[in-house]
Scaffold this motif. Structure first.
Motif, PDB file in Angstrom:
ATOM      1  N   PHE A   1     -12.884  13.418  29.568  1.00 13.17           N
ATOM      2  CA  PHE A   1     -12.452  14.314  28.493  1.00 13.17           C
ATOM      3  C   PHE A   1     -11.365  15.269  28.975  1.00 13.17           C
ATOM      4  O   PHE A   1     -11.185  15.467  30.184  1.00 13.17           O
ATOM      5  CB  PHE A   1     -13.656  15.121  27.988  1.00 13.17           C
TER       6      PHE A   1
ATOM      7  N   ALA B   1     -20.061  17.449  20.515  1.00 14.39           N
ATOM      8  CA  ALA B   1     -19.834  16.238  19.718  1.00 14.39           C
ATOM      9  C   ALA B   1     -20.489  16.353  18.344  1.00 14.39           C
ATOM     10  O   ALA B   1     -19.885  15.996  17.323  1.00 14.39           O
ATOM     11  CB  ALA B   1     -20.368  15.016  20.463  1.00 14.39           C
TER      12      ALA B   1
ATOM     13  N   ALA C   1     -18.299  10.270  29.713  1.00 12.63           N
ATOM     14  CA  ALA C   1     -17.105  10.726  29.014  1.00 12.63           C
ATOM     15  C   ALA C   1     -16.034  11.229  29.980  1.00 12.63           C
ATOM     16  O   ALA C   1     -16.310  12.046  30.856  1.00 12.63           O
ATOM     17  CB  ALA C   1     -17.468  11.831  28.030  1.00 12.63           C
TER      18      ALA C   1
ATOM     19  N   TYR D   1     -18.578   8.348  19.537  1.00 10.78           N
ATOM     20  CA  TYR D   1     -18.403   9.491  20.422  1.00 10.78           C
ATOM     21  C   TYR D   1     -19.088   9.186  21.752  1.00 10.78           C
ATOM     22  O   TYR D   1     -20.029   8.388  21.803  1.00 10.78           O
ATOM     23  CB  TYR D   1     -19.012  10.754  19.799  1.00 10.78           C
TER      24      TYR D   1
ATOM     25  N   LYS E   1     -12.763   7.282  27.596  1.00  7.81           N
ATOM     26  CA  LYS E   1     -11.806   8.345  27.283  1.00  7.81           C
ATOM     27  C   LYS E   1     -12.108   8.944  25.905  1.00  7.81           C
ATOM     28  O   LYS E   1     -12.307   8.224  24.933  1.00  7.81           O
ATOM     29  CB  LYS E   1     -10.381   7.813  27.305  1.00  7.81           C
ATOM     30  N   THR E   2     -12.154  10.277  25.852  1.00  7.24           N
ATOM     31  CA  THR E   2     -12.415  10.974  24.584  1.00  7.24           C
ATOM     32  C   THR E   2     -11.384  12.075  24.378  1.00  7.24           C
ATOM     33  O   THR E   2     -10.623  12.428  25.292  1.00  7.24           O
ATOM     34  CB  THR E   2     -13.820  11.624  24.567  1.00  7.24           C
ATOM     35  N   ASP E   3     -11.412  12.641  23.170  1.00  4.75           N
ATOM     36  CA  ASP E   3     -10.612  13.829  22.918  1.00  4.75           C
ATOM     37  C   ASP E   3     -11.462  15.072  23.184  1.00  4.75           C
ATOM     38  O   ASP E   3     -12.563  14.976  23.731  1.00  4.75           O
ATOM     39  CB  ASP E   3     -10.035  13.818  21.492  1.00  4.75           C
TER      40      ASP E   3
ATOM     41  N   PHE F   1     -14.946  14.833  21.882  1.00  6.28           N
ATOM     42  CA  PHE F   1     -15.714  13.703  22.412  1.00  6.28           C
ATOM     43  C   PHE F   1     -15.689  12.474  21.507  1.00  6.28           C
ATOM     44  O   PHE F   1     -16.547  11.600  21.598  1.00  6.28           O
ATOM     45  CB  PHE F   1     -17.143  14.128  22.795  1.00  6.28           C
ATOM     46  N   LYS F   2     -14.668  12.414  20.660  1.00 10.64           N
ATOM     47  CA  LYS F   2     -14.435  11.195  19.884  1.00 10.64           C
ATOM     48  C   LYS F   2     -13.654  10.218  20.752  1.00 10.64           C
ATOM     49  O   LYS F   2     -12.704  10.595  21.440  1.00 10.64           O
ATOM     50  CB  LYS F   2     -13.657  11.501  18.613  1.00 10.64           C
ATOM     51  N   THR F   3     -14.059   8.952  20.727  1.00 14.72           N
ATOM     52  CA  THR F   3     -13.400   7.922  21.522  1.00 14.72           C
ATOM     53  C   THR F   3     -12.239   7.324  20.732  1.00 14.72           C
ATOM     54  O   THR F   3     -11.887   7.799  19.657  1.00 14.72           O
ATOM     55  CB  THR F   3     -14.390   6.810  21.898  1.00 14.72           C
ATOM     56  N   SER F   4     -11.663   6.262  21.271  1.00 15.48           N
ATOM     57  CA  SER F   4     -10.578   5.567  20.579  1.00 15.48           C
ATOM     58  C   SER F   4     -11.063   4.832  19.338  1.00 15.48           C
ATOM     59  O   SER F   4     -10.265   4.390  18.510  1.00 15.48           O
ATOM     60  CB  SER F   4      -9.896   4.578  21.526  1.00 15.48           C
TER      61      SER F   4
END
Length: 499
Positions: free
Chosen positions: A366, A390, A364, A358, A345-347, A350-353
């Motif tokens: 997204f 990213a 991804a 990333y 899961k990314t924002d 494409f940054k992850t938790s």
């Protein structure tokens, strides 16, 4: 083992890695800051003693031998194994290695779609360096020298077996440790194999899966060895349709087997599929639907000779190619990052938790802004664009600059025989079919629209010009109203061209 440290590490050596590297270069990455780590390598065994490599330039550097010519772009690195009594003689006519050597040729990131298309052509086949990234999107071709000039380290044939995200550390199968400040996960997908389901005989020789250039090379050799033989394609999706065409062009007797009621069921409607099944049948390809391969028999050499189907039929086969899907390569990161819908899961950047990690491309999940939902997309277009997004986000954060959220329009395409189709948007809701979809037409051109809540949300076109394909893309993006389906069917492509 020695430890290496980088500011940025891209894990994976596919399409996304190449496009991310190009964006880093655009953003001003400094020499030594970026590394690409990939396990992919093209292994090659020399066939006999006195093996001759006909190239005119050879440069020695440590344990590596660099072989190439000006015309080839010097795109291949030949890494010799640690063997004794290996004699290499260079002359004006070539290089002669007078012992049986085992070598691995490793390549810089390349455009994978070529492997199921032009790479398999019997004449004028695509070969590296012709399809290194970023030629697939009309950009510069990034040869291995490009990475060296930019100070980007290519760490190839390196399998990462452990990822410690809290410690910003990766460990390879040989015990090498890599430290990073920012990690981009671009590991892509791996093929689903029939052996995963315990299918009897699925480990026979000449049963192929296509993911990397080594897979394609082995298939090419089998096509040459089994000239005019029988081929069975297991699967009716992207790979099945493209490889069915490629093998038929190579004059093999081709059968396709898939369990669904029509080909490409994740995208095609029954009406769209009917055209392609009819076209392939006219080319002499046998279409077998509603059943699956449940076993294989082999000859005394261990080569596949028969495919056993669930409905009791048995197909002769000299070559089998399996294309039944893929799985995102995320196992290294289980329990360390948040996951959803089969991916990481990314924002929208494409940054992850994990703030220093990333994820891009196939792995991804997204936010798809256009539809206000989380989605995972397996396609080269998204791999390219998500990688660029990213890197823009990473560098923008460093520079204190804002970056627009990822606003992606889903896009898929394929080419086989003389056919070429494109799809944009979402394939949900009601559908209409328009145009000439007769498989026997000399120049078929037809398409479909998907309509949801009175709006066109998806568009498909076979045989379109560049301008017409742009028109259906615009329709899928703008989602114009279309409440009368009969009128939309009658208007057809003209509806898109007037938007």
């Amino acid at each position: 083992m020695a430890e290496k440290s980088f500011k940025y590490v891209i894990l994976g050596g596919g399409v996304a890695a190449g496009y991310a590297a190009r964006e880093f270069a655009k953003q001003g990455v400094q020499p030594g800051e970026l590394a690409i780590i990939s396990k992919e390598a093209k292994k090659q065994n020399s066939p006999s003693n006195n093996f001759s490599v006909q190239f005119s330039i050879i440069l020695f550097s440590c344990s590596a031998v660099f072989i190439g010519t000006p015309s080839s772009g010097c795109s291949l690195f030949l890494i010799l194994s640690k063997l004794t009594s290996t004699v290499i003689v260079a002359s004006s006519s070539g290089i002669y290695i007078t012992s049986l050597i085992i070598a691995a040729i490793v390549v810089a990131p390349y455009e994978r779609p070529a492997l199921s298309k032009a790479y398999l052509f019997p004449e004028g086949a695509a070969r590296l360096p012709g399809f290194h990234v970023c030629v697939g999107s009309g950009g510069e071709r990034l040869l291995p020298e490009w990475y060296k000039e930019k100070g980007i380290e290519l760490i190839l044939s390196a399998e990462i077996v452990k990822a410690n995200l809290p410690a910003n550390t990766l460990v390879s199968a040989t015990g090498e440790t890599f430290k990073y400040q920012i990690l981009i996960i671009a590991t892509g997908s791996t093929v689903i194999k029939l052996s995963d389901f315990g299918v009897q005989g699925a480990d026979a020789k000449n049963i192929f899966y296509l993911r990397e250039i080594d897979d394609a090379d082995k298939l090419v050799e089998a096509i040459k060895a089994k000239k005019n033989g029988k081929a069975v394609i297991v699967g009716g999706g992207y790979i099945g349709l493209e490889l069915g065409a490629a093998l038929k062009i190579n004059n093999l007797d081709v059968s396709m087997v898939y369990p669904e009621p029509w080909c490409m069921p994740r995208l095609f409607t029954s009406g769209i599929a009917a055209f392609y099944e009819g076209y392939y049948a006219n080319k002499g390809i046998k279409i077998i639907k509603g059943t699956v391969a449940v076993g294989f028999t082999s000859n005394s050499n261990g080569e596949v000779k028969e495919v056993q189907l669930k409905d009791g039929r048995v197909l002769e086969a000299d070559i089998v190619v399996v294309g039944v899907g893929g799985r995102p390569l995320t196992a290294l990161f289980k329990g360390q990052v948040e996951e959803e819908k089969g991916g990481i899961k990314t924002d929208a950047f494409f940054k992850t938790s994990v703030p220093t990690v990333y994820a891009v491309g196939d792995v991804a999940t997204f936010p798809l802004k256009l539809y206000n939902e989380l989605r995972r997309v397996e396609h080269v277009d998204h791999a390219r664009k998500s990688a660029e997004q990213a890197v823009k986000a990473i560098k923008g954060l460093e520079k204190g600059q804002s970056v627009d959220e990822y606003d992606y329009l889903p896009y898929f395409y394929s080419r086989s025989f003389d056919l070429a189709w494109q799809f944009y948007g979402d394939n949900v809701g009601d559908t209409v079919l328009f145009g000439d979809n007769n498989p026997q037409s000399p120049k078929p051109k037809f398409g479909s629209y998907w309509i949801k809540d009175g709006k066109v949300v998806g568009a498909f076109l076979e045989g379109g010009s560049a301008e017409e394909n742009q028109a259906i893309a615009k329709v899928a993006k703008l989602q114009p109203k279309a409440e009368n389906l009969d009128a939309l069917t009658k208007e057809g492509l003209a509806f898109a061209c007037k938007i």
